[in-house]
Design a protein around this motif. Structure first.
Motif, short mmCIF file in Angstrom:
data_model
loop_
_atom_site.label_atom_id
_atom_site.label_comp_id
_atom_site.label_asym_id
_atom_site.label_seq_id
_atom_site.Cartn_x
_atom_site.Cartn_y
_atom_site.Cartn_z
N SER A 129 0.07 7.84 7.20
CA SER A 129 -0.48 6.81 8.10
C SER A 129 0.02 5.43 7.72
O SER A 129 0.28 4.59 8.60
CB SER A 129 -2.01 6.86 8.07
N THR A 130 0.19 5.16 6.42
CA THR A 130 0.70 3.86 5.98
C THR A 130 2.16 3.69 6.37
O THR A 130 2.58 2.60 6.78
CB THR A 130 0.54 3.71 4.46
N TYR A 163 1.45 4.55 -2.87
CA TYR A 163 1.39 5.98 -2.60
C TYR A 163 2.72 6.68 -2.83
O TYR A 163 2.76 7.84 -3.25
CB TYR A 163 0.86 6.23 -1.19
N TRP A 220 0.83 -1.21 0.00
CA TRP A 220 0.00 0.00 0.00
C TRP A 220 0.87 1.26 0.00
O TRP A 220 0.61 2.22 -0.72
CB TRP A 220 -0.91 -0.03 1.22
N ARG A 224 -4.75 15.46 -0.36
CA ARG A 224 -5.31 14.68 0.75
C ARG A 224 -4.64 13.32 0.88
O ARG A 224 -4.54 12.76 1.98
CB ARG A 224 -6.81 14.50 0.56
N ASP A 225 -4.19 12.75 -0.23
CA ASP A 225 -3.55 11.43 -0.20
C ASP A 225 -2.26 11.44 0.61
O ASP A 225 -1.75 10.38 0.98
CB ASP A 225 -3.27 10.93 -1.62
N LYS A 257 -2.00 12.25 3.60
CA LYS A 257 -2.34 11.72 4.91
C LYS A 257 -2.29 10.19 4.90
O LYS A 257 -1.86 9.57 5.87
CB LYS A 257 -3.72 12.21 5.34
N THR A 258 -2.75 9.60 3.80
CA THR A 258 -2.71 8.14 3.69
C THR A 258 -1.28 7.66 3.60
O THR A 258 -0.91 6.64 4.19
CB THR A 258 -3.50 7.68 2.46
#
Length: 200
Positions: free
Chosen positions: A120-121, A96, A92, A113-114, A116-117
């Motif tokens: 967090s990943t 990103y 994942w 916004r991505d 943030k992903t």
């Protein structure tokens, strides 16, 4: 027009309308991005170096994680579970990081916004690497096996966790500049908004 939340998130801040090709008579959706643009508060050279840095941090941490996981083996659920979730987290995260590395200088709200992903990943992968690292240290102590192979794997595991934390902290603290978009949509266009954000 109204669509599901995933559609609204994917095309957030786009304006769309149905147009008919006068030659073929076929109808299609015409979209234009009307939202804010975002760019790193960095010089072009710094921006390019940052992307390369993320790629190298990812490749190194993945390789080190795989070495650590191979040394743990698949003898107990305590080792297998973090290995499985760790591999998923790295897959994942790789998606990103690749998307981040291929973004243009100016990005839209969805790419912004991505971030943030990505953060967090990276944090999740760091935690799972840390769990494997703790198991490695426990195994070394409990079995009194301080061989060079296990010691090197432990050092690599610690370095992988540190690399992931560095990636997370760098992007989490990254400054962005918001740039106005001068594109204008037709008056009869449908403005797509992020339904999840509007509900908050």
């Amino acid at each position: 027009m109204s669509y599901n939340k995933q559609y609204h998130r994917f095309f957030e801040d786009y304006a769309e309308k149905l147009v008919t090709d006068p030659k073929t008579g076929k109808t299609r959706i015409k979209r234009i991005y009307t939202g804010w643009y975002y760019r790193h508060d960095l010089e072009d050279r710094e921006w390019k170096i940052l992307k390369l840095r993320y790629i190298l941090l990812y490749i190194f941490s993945l390789a080190a994680f795989l070495v650590l996981a191979a040394q743990q083996g698949a003898e107990s659920p305590a080792a297998v579970i973090p290995q499985m979730f760790g591999i998923l987290a790295f897959v994942w995260l790789g998606f990103y990081v690749a998307a981040y590395a291929t973004h243009k200088r100016m990005i839209g709200v969805r790419a912004y916004r991505d971030r943030k992903t990505l953060c967090s990943t990276a944090a999740g992968a760091a935690i799972l690497t840390g769990i494997l690292l703790a198991e490695q240290i426990y195994t070394m102590i409990s079995t009194s096996d301080f061989s060079a192979r296990f010691f090197a794997g432990t050092i690599l595991g610690a370095a992988a966790a540190a690399a992931l934390i560095l990636l997370f902290r760098t992007e989490w603290n990254m400054e962005y500049i918001r740039v106005e978009n001068t594109a204008a949509a037709d008056d009869d266009s449908y403005n797509i908004r992020n339904m999840e954000m509007e509900e908050r």
